[in-house]
Design an enzyme around this catalytic site. Structure first.
Site, short mmCIF file in Angstrom:
data_model
loop_
_atom_site.label_atom_id
_atom_site.label_comp_id
_atom_site.label_asym_id
_atom_site.label_seq_id
_atom_site.Cartn_x
_atom_site.Cartn_y
_atom_site.Cartn_z
CG HIS A 1 5.07 1.32 2.74
ND1 HIS A 1 4.72 2.30 2.07
CD2 HIS A 1 4.44 1.16 3.95
CE1 HIS A 1 3.86 2.92 2.86
NE2 HIS A 1 3.43 2.30 4.04
NE ARG B 1 7.96 -4.78 11.61
CZ ARG B 1 7.40 -3.90 11.15
NH1 ARG B 1 6.30 -3.77 11.26
NH2 ARG B 1 8.04 -2.84 10.82
CG HIS C 1 -0.11 0.16 2.44
ND1 HIS C 1 0.71 -0.64 3.00
CD2 HIS C 1 0.06 1.37 3.49
CE1 HIS C 1 1.29 -0.29 4.20
NE2 HIS C 1 0.91 1.00 4.17
CG ASP D 1 1.53 5.49 4.79
OD1 ASP D 1 1.05 4.40 4.60
OD2 ASP D 1 2.50 5.66 5.54
#
Length: 357
Positions: free
Chosen positions: A293, A303, A237, A239
């Site tokens: 990204h 994570r 995607h 941002d």
């Protein structure tokens, strides 16, 4: 003949687990990600939905920028730092910053509070109104496995962070989040002002259009995944904001598109990652790049990351700093609405290409 299924209960090392009939184990604090993913897999074969996680990939250091340069009394050093920020935003769309003014102790406290929050039972996170009912997991609009996120998050408007009622039993989280959001807001505005200045806009303009009334903080948790070669932690995607500031842990998994190839970002806990959003790409007439990204799922480790999104008000109009403009003029509200419609009807974000002249 109808058979009633009764789940088996296990207690292993004080962790409450439930075993479902399809041999799925769910930790009590984690959302039912495998269950939701399995339902999508039954609707569509995932043979064409691999996230290519099996490919070996080079880990690269993002451009590293020491922000002490912006405070230098030497004007040449200030200009060098500003140019480095603009160059990285144009060539990479991503960069790292050190000496950024956000206390490393504050980053540590925020990470500890975040980890405690995500260790809460799933039912508490999903149903107890925590952080303005901002909890989400997976992807409710996914129509096939490749659109599914193996993650959970709290996506919180900054205006709601100071509300005591949003924290329940997590009383120590509030003060840390308020301090964290304030520090990130100051840093985001400082970086955005540099980028605006390089486009010959007024420095003050960014402060007027992006403030706590329109920005967001997102706490992310990516549980370890049983099928890391098939599932994204977060799907590819871009941002939708002006810029994003990310603090990630040492686990890694972030990848970005560079020169038409996916490259892995080497973690650096002492640095913050900054990336350009769609609005800055449109406003800069493609001078700055909003780069695709993703986050890869991890089969062994969980994570954590925290993202701060610098956004304008929904009625703010995005227009290029020069003519001829590549994009039509649009408000942030119109852009967000178009993204929601695309996700609803075709399952993914189309982005700025919808607004080309």
């Amino acid at each position: 003949m109808y058979t009633l299924f009764i789940p088996k209960l296990f207690f292993i090392s004080h962790i409450f687990l439930v075993q479902f009939d399809h041999n799925m184990m769910i930790e009590s604090w984690n959302p039912p990600l495998l269950h939701d993913y399995s339902k999508l897999s039954q609707l569509q074969s995932n043979r064409d939905c691999s996230n290519n996680g099996v490919l070996m990939m080079e880990e690269l250091e993002l451009p590293m920028i020491d922000l002490n340069g912006l405070k230098s009394r030497d004007e040449r050093e200030v200009i060098r730092c500003e140019n480095a920020i603009a160059k990285a935003s144009s060539e990479w769309g991503f960069f790292q910053v050190v000496n950024h003014g956000v206390s490393l102790e504050l980053l540590r406290k925020m990470r500890n509070e975040q980890m405690k929050l995500f260790k809460a039972p799933f039912e508490m996170k999903a149903n107890c109104g925590l952080l303005n009912n901002s909890y989400r997991w997976g992807n409710s609009t996914a129509t096939c496995p490749k659109q599914f996120n193996w993650s959970e998050a709290f996506h919180i408007p900054v205006t709601k962070i100071s509300e005591n009622a949003s924290y329940g039993e997590f009383t120590t989280l509030r003060d840390v989040m308020v301090e964290y959001a304030t520090s990130m807001q100051d840093l985001a505005k400082s970086l955005a002002s540099v980028l605006v200045k390089k486009l010959d806009h007024k420095d003050s303009e960014i402060g007027e259009i992006c403030n706590e009334n329109s920005c967001f903080l997102r706490l992310n948790h990516y549980p370890s995944c049983q099928l890391p070669q098939e599932i994204f932690g977060l799907v590819p995607h871009t941002d939708s904001d002006f810029l994003t500031i990310l603090h990630q842990d040492e686990v890694g998994g972030l990848q970005l598109m560079k020169d038409s190839k996916w490259v892995a970002v080497k973690p650096n806990q002492n640095a913050l990652i900054v990336n350009i959003g769609d609005l800055f790409q449109a406003w800069s007439n493609d001078v700055y790049k909003s780069v695709e990204h993703k986050v890869m799922a991890n089969g062994k480790k969980e994570r954590f990351s925290i993202a701060y999104f610098l956004c304008p008000s929904y009625d703010f109009k995005i227009r290029s700093y020069k003519e001829p403009s590549i994009y039509k003029k649009f408000t942030f509200g119109e852009y967000r609405y178009q993204i929601q419609q695309d996700v609803k009807f075709i399952g993914h974000k189309v982005g700025l290409s919808r607004f080309l002249q």
